[in-house]
Design an enzyme around this catalytic site. Sequence first.
Site, mmCIF file in Angstrom:
data_model
loop_
_atom_site.group_PDB
_atom_site.id
_atom_site.type_symbol
_atom_site.label_atom_id
_atom_site.label_comp_id
_atom_site.label_asym_id
_atom_site.label_seq_id
_atom_site.Cartn_x
_atom_site.Cartn_y
_atom_site.Cartn_z
ATOM 1 N N THR A 101 -2.579 -14.319 -0.601
ATOM 2 C CA THR A 101 -1.544 -13.445 -0.047
ATOM 3 C C THR A 101 -1.180 -13.819 1.378
ATOM 4 O O THR A 101 -1.961 -14.448 2.103
ATOM 5 C CB THR A 101 -1.980 -11.966 -0.048
ATOM 6 O OG1 THR A 101 -3.026 -11.781 0.921
ATOM 7 C CG2 THR A 101 -2.469 -11.527 -1.417
ATOM 8 N N ASP A 129 -0.151 5.112 1.085
ATOM 9 C CA ASP A 129 -0.397 5.967 2.250
ATOM 10 C C ASP A 129 -0.329 5.184 3.551
ATOM 11 O O ASP A 129 -1.056 4.200 3.738
ATOM 12 C CB ASP A 129 -1.782 6.619 2.153
ATOM 13 C CG ASP A 129 -1.781 7.856 1.277
ATOM 14 O OD1 ASP A 129 -0.695 8.280 0.861
ATOM 15 O OD2 ASP A 129 -2.869 8.393 1.008
ATOM 16 N N ARG A 189 -11.042 17.626 -1.234
ATOM 17 C CA ARG A 189 -9.626 17.282 -1.401
ATOM 18 C C ARG A 189 -8.722 18.519 -1.482
ATOM 19 O O ARG A 189 -7.498 18.390 -1.416
ATOM 20 C CB ARG A 189 -9.441 16.411 -2.645
ATOM 21 C CG ARG A 189 -10.177 15.070 -2.577
ATOM 22 C CD ARG A 189 -9.713 14.132 -3.656
ATOM 23 N NE ARG A 189 -8.320 13.771 -3.450
ATOM 24 C CZ ARG A 189 -7.909 12.745 -2.697
ATOM 25 N NH1 ARG A 189 -8.793 11.977 -2.070
ATOM 26 N NH2 ARG A 189 -6.627 12.469 -2.569
ATOM 27 N N ASP A 199 0.863 -1.169 0.000
ATOM 28 C CA ASP A 199 0.000 0.000 0.000
ATOM 29 C C ASP A 199 0.911 1.234 0.000
ATOM 30 O O ASP A 199 2.109 1.126 0.285
ATOM 31 C CB ASP A 199 -0.883 -0.048 1.252
ATOM 32 C CG ASP A 199 -1.593 1.256 1.529
ATOM 33 O OD1 ASP A 199 -2.256 1.777 0.621
ATOM 34 O OD2 ASP A 199 -1.464 1.763 2.664
ATOM 35 N N SER A 223 -11.261 10.630 2.869
ATOM 36 C CA SER A 223 -12.154 10.229 1.789
ATOM 37 C C SER A 223 -12.483 8.746 1.814
ATOM 38 O O SER A 223 -11.999 7.996 2.663
ATOM 39 C CB SER A 223 -11.522 10.589 0.431
ATOM 40 O OG SER A 223 -10.338 9.834 0.223
#
Length: 264
Positions: free
Chosen positions: A244, A34, A154, A32, A199
């Site tokens: 995974t 962020d 944003r 990932d 968000s």
Amino acid sequence: KIYLGTMAASGTKRSLDETAADGKKNIIALFDVDGTLTPARKEVDPAVVEFLKDLRQKITIGFVGGSDLSKQLEQLGPNVLEMFDFSFAENGLTAYKGADLIAQQSFSKHLGEENIKRLLNWILHYLSTIDIPIKRGTFIEFRAGMLNVSPIGRNCSQEERDDFEKFDKGAAIRTTMVAAMQKEFKDLKLTFSIGGQISFDIFPEGWDKRYALQYVTGFDEIHFFGDKTFKGGNDHEIFEDERTIGHTVTSPENTMELCKEIFG
């Protein structure tokens, strides 16, 4: 969770200690962005760039981000496609192998214009009725593979971003809105995924980060590292997927520490 390994391209699995001709083990690590490789919506630390460079000598690496590629270029740097073996923007709906675009999916074509308008009109009306400390601009971002909805907008500053994240933990603005949309748009078979600080994403069922896994077959192990692996977080589905080996991290520093423990 139980891990079920994928078969190598030859139809047989190499031992986990066996390396390919290029010196790499037949393992891929997907990250990932962020909260995992960078602080939320901030630029990558040079130490992380060096860490990824070293790790790439040992195994194959890729990132799976929810944002579009332009934001990942801002965070990870202009050479992002050269830093990773695989780059998956918008959950893999825009997919690169090295610098080559290998696939791109369209949210608007999938849903059709009438349903797109129905979504947008509902969102705009809902956002006009909620009361939060501040509102800025760009409440809806239309991406190739999804909609991104931000109650604060944003265009907010980093300080405003941080404040909203703290506020939302108590007020549950995003969680409440997602619950309302799940009820209103049940017929469209959509997934609503809360990620980042301000968000949430909207995309068709099955278009979460697991979508990227179709492009990384043939590895003995697929490791995934993410910070929002809880149910409702945008890392949850790929973290839980049987293909995974999932790892929950708390920061870029924690990611580097964990990888060094696993991969040496």
